[in-house]
Scaffold this motif. Structure first.
Motif, PDB file in Angstrom:
ATOM      1  N   GLU A  86     -13.875   9.872  -1.607  1.00 58.39           N
ATOM      2  CA  GLU A  86     -12.591   9.514  -1.826  1.00 58.39           C
ATOM      3  C   GLU A  86     -11.975  10.746  -2.585  1.00 58.39           C
ATOM      4  O   GLU A  86     -10.903  11.066  -2.211  1.00 58.39           O
ATOM      5  CB  GLU A  86     -12.413   8.064  -2.454  1.00 58.39           C
ATOM      6  CG  GLU A  86     -10.988   7.778  -2.535  1.00 58.39           C
ATOM      7  CD  GLU A  86     -10.843   6.405  -3.510  1.00 58.39           C
ATOM      8  OE1 GLU A  86     -11.705   5.733  -3.782  1.00 58.39           O
ATOM      9  OE2 GLU A  86      -9.613   6.018  -3.929  1.00 58.39           O
ATOM     10  N   THR A 137      -5.110   7.008   3.421  1.00 55.44           N
ATOM     11  CA  THR A 137      -5.540   6.095   4.689  1.00 55.44           C
ATOM     12  C   THR A 137      -4.383   6.299   5.681  1.00 55.44           C
ATOM     13  O   THR A 137      -4.037   5.411   6.538  1.00 55.44           O
ATOM     14  CB  THR A 137      -5.429   4.497   4.393  1.00 55.44           C
ATOM     15  OG1 THR A 137      -4.153   4.258   3.449  1.00 55.44           O
ATOM     16  CG2 THR A 137      -6.807   4.459   3.204  1.00 55.44           C
ATOM     17  N   GLU A 182       0.960  -1.342   0.039  1.00 58.07           N
ATOM     18  CA  GLU A 182      -0.082   0.104  -0.034  1.00 58.07           C
ATOM     19  C   GLU A 182       0.840   1.280  -0.212  1.00 58.07           C
ATOM     20  O   GLU A 182       2.070   1.334   0.561  1.00 58.07           O
ATOM     21  CB  GLU A 182      -0.868  -0.010   1.224  1.00 58.07           C
ATOM     22  CG  GLU A 182      -2.039  -0.920   1.159  1.00 58.07           C
ATOM     23  CD  GLU A 182      -3.167  -0.895   2.324  1.00 58.07           C
ATOM     24  OE1 GLU A 182      -3.836   0.155   2.293  1.00 58.07           O
ATOM     25  OE2 GLU A 182      -2.927  -1.398   3.113  1.00 58.07           O
ATOM     26  N   LEU A 233      -8.440   3.798  -3.320  1.00 60.58           N
ATOM     27  CA  LEU A 233      -8.839   2.742  -2.516  1.00 60.58           C
ATOM     28  C   LEU A 233      -9.162   1.575  -3.249  1.00 60.58           C
ATOM     29  O   LEU A 233     -10.262   1.776  -4.035  1.00 60.58           O
ATOM     30  CB  LEU A 233      -9.780   3.390  -1.352  1.00 60.58           C
ATOM     31  CG  LEU A 233      -8.833   3.776  -0.107  1.00 60.58           C
ATOM     32  CD1 LEU A 233      -8.256   4.944  -0.384  1.00 60.58           C
ATOM     33  CD2 LEU A 233     -10.014   4.089   0.818  1.00 60.58           C
ATOM     34  N   GLU A 284      -5.126   0.701  -0.112  1.00 54.32           N
ATOM     35  CA  GLU A 284      -4.827   2.012  -0.761  1.00 54.32           C
ATOM     36  C   GLU A 284      -3.655   1.698  -1.875  1.00 54.32           C
ATOM     37  O   GLU A 284      -2.487   1.387  -1.282  1.00 54.32           O
ATOM     38  CB  GLU A 284      -4.287   3.094   0.047  1.00 54.32           C
ATOM     39  CG  GLU A 284      -4.358   4.388  -0.820  1.00 54.32           C
ATOM     40  CD  GLU A 284      -4.141   5.732   0.004  1.00 54.32           C
ATOM     41  OE1 GLU A 284      -4.244   5.601   1.345  1.00 54.32           O
ATOM     42  OE2 GLU A 284      -4.236   6.693  -0.597  1.00 54.32           O
ATOM     43  N   LYS A 286       0.183   4.940   1.448  1.00 56.88           N
ATOM     44  CA  LYS A 286      -0.849   5.319   2.199  1.00 56.88           C
ATOM     45  C   LYS A 286      -1.059   6.763   2.277  1.00 56.88           C
ATOM     46  O   LYS A 286      -0.108   7.520   2.917  1.00 56.88           O
ATOM     47  CB  LYS A 286      -0.547   4.848   3.742  1.00 56.88           C
ATOM     48  CG  LYS A 286      -1.004   3.274   3.776  1.00 56.88           C
ATOM     49  CD  LYS A 286      -0.608   2.564   5.172  1.00 56.88           C
ATOM     50  CE  LYS A 286      -1.948   2.447   5.788  1.00 56.88           C
ATOM     51  NZ  LYS A 286      -3.271   1.918   5.394  1.00 56.88           N
TER      52      LYS A 286
END
Lengths: 441, 162, 691
Positions: A218, A15, A10, A247, A261, A12
């Motif tokens: 989002e 997130t 991911e 995401l 993500e 991020k």
């Protein structure tokens, strides 16, 4: 709360606060660069904010993938009407469960995103339309809104400026169609969730007959990162023409389903095998849906070299959609999937236009009969034919959403449809597998 | 119609949450919040909401029959909603539905004789990555198996058996 | 005016005003793009998808009903792709639509049938179960068959937008969506039947017509409604001499698509069982049937006797009979019987209005003005209940042209909902209410003032003076009650005025005075019921009544002559705004005769036919055109079924107006004087409301 372990693959951005203690609180938010982007945006001109969003190559995360900066720029500068910010948190596309996490874990990021959008068009009120099933998010969001008022991030004269902004939550009551932006606006105005005639688009005539920025959760949540770190940095995370992360909701027959993500352009095979932990029970991949149930299905063969971004998926005639990746193993009955998908669209069709209202109902009954073993060879042609004749002819994209996967199921898995013919029971039902095996021998 | 103080407060806030002359916007939230307390949308409530937001009962009826979460008939104390949409179906949602229906001996949108449980096969509830998922009233339950469901329902029963 | 937009539709060059929709632009060059949901004047839906067309450079088919014309646009409306799309849409529609065309009331006039025929979508590949729900009755008038409904939402829109009622809605979602009435299982509304007429299929059917006949078995007779004063055209479906239905098939009238319950369903008095079909004569105190020749001879004999000794005749005319009949009656009364005791029931002060407007031109509003003028002031009238077409015009004006509507009334009225300003007044306070709007009205560029019977006599002069003080063009409508109330005035059915508002210069008795007179020897009542609410003092007077029913007045008669209704004869009537239109003969009732003929036959039997001239409506109308001021209207318009605006006078009317005699009956949507009492449909609606 997080419902699955994060993945090392991911990136991020949206997130980044997930998993922090008390991540939804303004205390945590402020400790982690919260509202920094808003402060920055307050000092910028509206066109500079829009330019930064354009530079970021952010595209709408609700499904259509329309460039966000461009959408914001359509709001008429000279309109004497009030302008509104509307957040589409009606997340209902089967396979999609990401907006829920964004609000649950980081509601202030959404508020900050709304504030940035509001500054770009001089809006002073915003509504967060949350699907009825997500009632607990309304409580979380209301709490965050109250905190923001307390801390001077909502209300009048924000951070000592002349700018003021109010935010409200608004609950839906169970209607997939309200994820369509104009239907959402109707619903917000206390009406049946039936789409409006477009044009005019919401940017010009939106909520309460006024210019409106309407985006997915989002999309708004990306705005703080874009303003904080710069549009170019965000763009660099993704691919040309589509910046940032997405995401991605992995579901279906995976060992590690979950919401992750991932940067745009992430390889599909790696996503399934490494992020999602591969197909469970050691089975083989049969097919997957890349962006929610309305996207055309892709076969295992089509995964080769494919990446998760708007253009790459368009090239194979599918879509990134909302980021709902549904993975199906070799034992999946595609006819059953097609039936379940059509049951959904028939249930959710608003009933406004004829091809969608009648077409989805017809296909639902036909697919049910077909899956029950009462299909005829001509039905296979009919299924595809009906779907093709809904495509592009309905009042709103729901008809397309029902038609596109159906067409792909018939085209790509015709053999599975044929396997249901001549009164044969579904070969994928566990009870029938032995019989099917014997017939095959 | 007399509403609880809590509902009155919610309604009052809703009426000021939208631009002037746009009180009709409060319709759906009013119906949802009121249904949470009353267990259903009664004709009396329809007329009350219509009066408060300045529209006709027919206009409320048009809206309330459109949305799948608004119910004119009473639901059980615990409304068990089982998702069988694609992600849940792939991971056992359909079997879960069969199990629940057999266990509670009621079908889609039916209420058990004692009014304790009601059952509904629902469309995607937004828990696909943690499928199969159900909602009992507004509470989500992820990765549900028939055994987990049995324990959950038994737990609800015993918690209420005073 | 902005320059027209040039585009091409099916190879034809089209010029249309900017903003015109392609579906309308196509009509300019004779191209009919099919649609179910699109209906001119109602809000756009883009729901049925029948009007999809190909537009060059557009990636997919576009709905012509919501597509504004654009410069250089190239549209194709009948390509194979378009035809294919329509065929599929029809196939989709027919999946749940029952194919019960053989017993469907709409069969033969069904837009869905026609469309399927046109696109050859007769074959269906649908082999699943059809959705079924039972038919519902929502009112004495309205039945709804859900499965037949194609959800075009025309009914919902005409009810909320056109009628301002909003009694119909859409409930449920998806394929099980259906239309619903405003009170759970039944309707509470105007019962106008607009929803039924506008329904393209047989989903909404009427209680009067359903399962009675096939449309092709009827003659369709476009005539003028005989109830209120608005002058709507109604198309009577006539089979074997009987009216089976009334509707709006012929939209050529001033009312366009509008009709209220009376125009659409209130025809049933014509074959009411109590309809008189034979003359009656009083024998030994009882009314007994007699032949026409005997009855007429008896009338002629009596009239001749009394005339010979210069006895006293009183004549009371009707507000429903034709101009020709009214003219002929007053001519007969005045020139043959030598009496000026002739009157009718007056309901609006047209006389004072015309006098007050003397010397001005173009100050009398038409029904079209109510739709076109920028502002309308309604004074002392509940238009939606009492003058429903005028109310419809004003609502349409508000919707289409954003007209400003002002209301000055005692009670709440439907027009409040679209009013720019409303003034509530006590009874008699109307003029003061009007004055309170002066400043607002001065900002308007033009105005129509519509006033009821509370404005009469001096108040009319004050109202006109007020209008003059605004400094803008103002037109007026003095409201009257019935289908030819206006014609009765115009034709001189009043003691003080001859036809065309010429002073009679001979004092005659009014209705009240005739009833009060003890010396009256003959009372001749043609289509009126003065004894319904009053007694007659001249106990020994010989009473002759021309009537359809045995009314209170007819019961007092010595001779009753059965009269034909307005639907059973020709002639002209003049509506509330002075627009004259021609009746057409629909059914016939055995035994009854038109009043014109009855009067003529009496004259003939008296041997005085030459003095009054032939009793042929066209001949009488020729005389009216030649002699009555304002009635020299173009015959071409009248003959073609159009409405010609009359301009009765333009000069002073030097008589004493009798405001004391002016009283509106205030009939509502479901009452209509004597006719209403004999309409079962109107009666059943009233009963339903009281229950």
């Amino acid at each position: 709360m997080l419902y699955n372990e994060p993945s090392p693959h991911e990136v991020k951005v949206l997130t980044r606060r997930f998993g922090l203690a008390d991540s939804a609180s303004i205390k945590t938010y402020l400790k982690t660069d919260g509202y920094v982007a808003f402060e920055k945006a307050l000092k910028m001109k509206p066109e500079e904010i829009i330019e930064e969003v354009k530079v970021s190559n952010l595209r709408g995360r609700g499904g259509a993938g329309f460039p966000t900066g461009l959408k914001w720029s359509f709001v008429p500068k000279t309109s004497p009407k009030p302008k509104y910010i509307v957040v589409n948190a009606d997340e209902s596309e089967p396979g999609t469960c990401k907006d829920r996490l964004l609000i649950e874990n980081d509601p202030h990021q959404l508020i900050e995103g709304m504030l940035i959008a509001a500054l770009s068009v001089d809006a002073h009120a915003g509504y967060i339309y949350i699907r009825g099933e997500y009632r607990y998010l309304i409580d979380i969001m209301d709490k965050a809104i109250a905190e923001a008022y307390e801390h001077g991030y909502l209300g009048r004269n924000l951070l000592g400026s002349a700018f003021h902004f109010d935010a409200f939550t608004h609950t839906g009551a169970g209607a997939y169609e309200c994820g369509e932006e104009s239907a959402l606006l109707e619903s917000l105005e206390g009406k049946r969730g039936v789409p409006r005639i477009r044009p005019p688009f919401p940017a010009v005539v939106g909520a309460f007959q006024s210019p409106t920025i309407l985006n997915n959760v989002e999309t708004f949540c990306a705005a703080p990162a874009i303003l904080r770190d710069g549009g170019a940095a965000f763009a660099a995370l993704g691919v040309p023409k589509a910046g940032g992360t997405k995401l991605t909701c992995l579901s279906g027959h995976l060992n590690k389903p979950g919401v992750y993500e991932l940067p745009l352009g992430f390889p599909v095979k790696k996503m399934i095998e490494e992020v999602g932990g591969g197909i469970r029970n050691g089975k083989k991949l049969k097919a997957f849906v890349p962006g929610g149930s309305s996207c055309p299905v892709l076969t295992a063969a089509e995964c080769e070299g494919l990446t998760m971004d708007y253009d790459a998926l368009a090239k194979v005639k599918s879509m990134l959609g909302s980021g709902g990746v549904v993975v199906m193993d070799e034992d999946t009955c595609i006819v059953k999937v097609a039936l379940r998908v059509m049951r959904f669209y028939a249930h959710e069709s608003c009933g406004w236009c004829i091809p969608c209202r009648e077409g989805t109902a017809w296909l639902r009954k036909l697919l049910q009969r077909f899956h029950d073993g009462h299909g005829q060879r001509s039905d296979i042609v009919l299924i595809g034919d009906l779907a093709k004749n809904m495509l592009g002819r309905t009042f709103c994209p729901l008809g397309d959403a029902a038609a596109m996967p159906t067409i792909s199921f018939v085209e790509k898995f015709r053999d599975e449809f044929e396997a249901h013919l001549d009164g044969r029971p579904c070969p994928y039902e566990p009870a029938n597998r032995l019989a099917a095996h014997l017939v095959a021998q | 119609m007399t509403l609880s103080p809590h509902l009155e407060a919610k309604f009052a806030k809703l009426l000021t949450s939208y631009p002037p002359g746009r009180q009709r916007s409060a319709m759906i939230p009013m119906l949802m919040f009121a249904q949470d307390e009353l267990g259903q949308v009664t004709q009396e409530l329809v007329e009350e909401v219509a009066r408060r937001i300045g529209c006709t009962p027919l206009q409320v009826e048009e809206v309330l029959t459109y949305y799948s979460m608004l119910h004119k008939k009473p639901l059980g104390k615990y409304h068990v909603q089982i998702c069988t949409n694609i992600s849940c179906m792939l991971t056992g949602g359909a079997e879960l539905w069969e199990h629940a229906s057999g266990k509670l001996r009621i079908g889609h949108r039916e209420v058990a004789a004692d009014g304790f449980f009601s059952l509904e096969e629902v469309e995607c509830i937004g828990a696909c990555s943690w499928a199969p998922a159900i909602q009992v009233n507004y509470d989500f339950h992820h990765h549900v198996t028939p055994e987990k469901l049995d324990r959950l329902l038994a737990g609800l029963r015993s918690a209420n058996a005073v | 005016m902005a320059a027209p937009v040039k585009l091409t539709i099916d190879g034809k060059a089209v010029e249309a005003a900017p903003g015109t929709l392609v579906i309308d632009a196509a009509k300019l060059v004779g191209i009919n793009i099919p649609s179910f949901c699109y209906y001119e004047g109602l809000t756009l839906q883009a729901a049925c998808r029948m009007c999809l067309v190909e537009v060059e450079k557009a990636p997919k088919l576009l709905a012509a009903c919501t597509l504004p014309v654009a410069e250089g646009m190239v549209v194709r409306t009948e390509t194979p792709v378009v035809a294919e799309a329509r065929k599929y849409t029809l196939e989709f529609l027919l999946t749940n639509h029952p194919l019960d065309c053989p017993v469907c009331d709409k069969g033969g006039e069904c837009e869905l049938q026609d469309m399927v025929f046109r696109y050859g979508a007769g074959e269906s590949r649908y082999s699943e179960n059809k959705l079924h729900v039972d038919e519902k009755q929502w009112s004495p008038v309205v039945f709804y068959d859900g499965p037949r409904c194609i959800l075009c939402f025309r009914c919902v829109r005409i009810c909320s937008e056109g009628m301002g009622v909003g009694a119909l809605g859409i409930v449920n979602r998806g394929a099980v969506s259906e239309i619903a009435p405003n009170h759970g299982d039944h309707l509470e509304c105007d019962e106008c039947g607009m929803c039924i007429d506008i329904c393209p299929v047989g989903a909404l059917t009427s209680g009067t017509y359903r399962y009675k006949t096939r449309p092709w078995e009827m003659d369709h007779v476009g005539t003028i409604c005989t109830h209120c004063s608005n002058g709507c055209k109604t198309t009577l479906g006539v089979r074997n001499g009987q009216i089976i239905r009334g509707n709006n098939r012929d939209r050529s009238g001033i009312n366009g698509e509008f009709l209220c319950i009376k125009g659409r369903y209130g025809f049933d008095f014509t074959d009411h069982p109590e309809r008189l079909q034979s003359p009656l004569m009083r024998v030994n105190g009882k009314l007994e049937a007699a032949s026409w020749s005997v009855a007429l001879a008896a009338v002629a004999k009596k009239f001749s006797e009394v005339r010979a000794r210069h006895g006293s005749f009183g004549v009371i005319g009707s507000t429903h009979t034709t101009n020709e009949e009214n003219y002929y009656l007053q001519k007969f009364a005045r020139s043959v019987l030598g009496t000026n005791h002739i009157d009718h029931h007056r309901s609006g002060d047209v006389v004072t209005l015309l006098d007050a407007l003397s010397g001005t031109a173009g100050s009398l509003s038409t029904t079209a003005d109510l739709y076109e003028r920028k502002a309308v002031l309604v004074v002392g009238a509940d238009l939606s209940s009492q003058q429903p077409f005028l109310a419809f015009q004003i609502r349409a004006n508000y919707r289409h042209h954003q007209a400003r509507v002002y209301v000055v009334t005692e009670n709440e009225v439907r027009e409040d909902g679209i009013a720019a300003a409303t003034v509530r007044v006590d009874k008699g306070g109307e003029l003061a209410g009007v004055h309170s709007l002066a400043e607002k009205l001065k900002t308007e560029s033009e105005l129509v003032i519509v006033f009821g019977d509370s404005i009469k006599g001096e108040a009319v002069r004050e109202l006109v003076a007020f209008g003059n003080s605004l400094g803008i063009p103002v037109k007026y409508v003095a409201l009257v009650d019935y289908s030819n109330s206006r014609g009765a005035l115009d034709m001189g059915l009043v003691p003080e005025l001859l036809p065309g508002y010429q002073p009679s210069n001979q004092p005659g008795m009014t209705v009240g005075e005739m009833l009060e007179s003890e010396s009256l020897e003959v009372l001749w009542v043609v289509g009126a019921n003065p004894l319904e609410s009053a007694a007659m003092k001249a106990k020994d007077a010989f009473v002759v009544v021309q009537e359809m029913f045995l009314t209170e007045t007819a019961q007092r008669a010595d001779i009753v002559l059965p009269a034909a209704s307005a639907y059973e004869k020709t002639g002209t009537v003049t509506n509330v705004t002075g627009e004259v239109q021609r009746l057409k003969t629909g059914p016939s009732t055995m035994g009854a005769k038109p009043d014109l003929e009855i009067i003529g036959l009496i004259a003939r039997d008296m041997g005085l036919a030459a003095a009054v001239g032939p009793w042929i409506a066209d001949k009488v109308f020729e005389e009216i055109r030649a002699t009555v001021k304002g009635y020299s209207v173009p015959m071409a318009i009248i003959s073609a079924g159009g409405a010609a605006h009359t301009m009765p006078v333009n000069g002073r009317i030097p008589v004493e107006s009798r405001p004391d005699l002016i009283h509106s009956s205030r009939d509502n949507l479901f009452t209509s004087g004597t006719l209403g009492r004999y309409s079962k449909m109107l009666g059943s609606v009233m009963e339903g409301r009281q229950a």
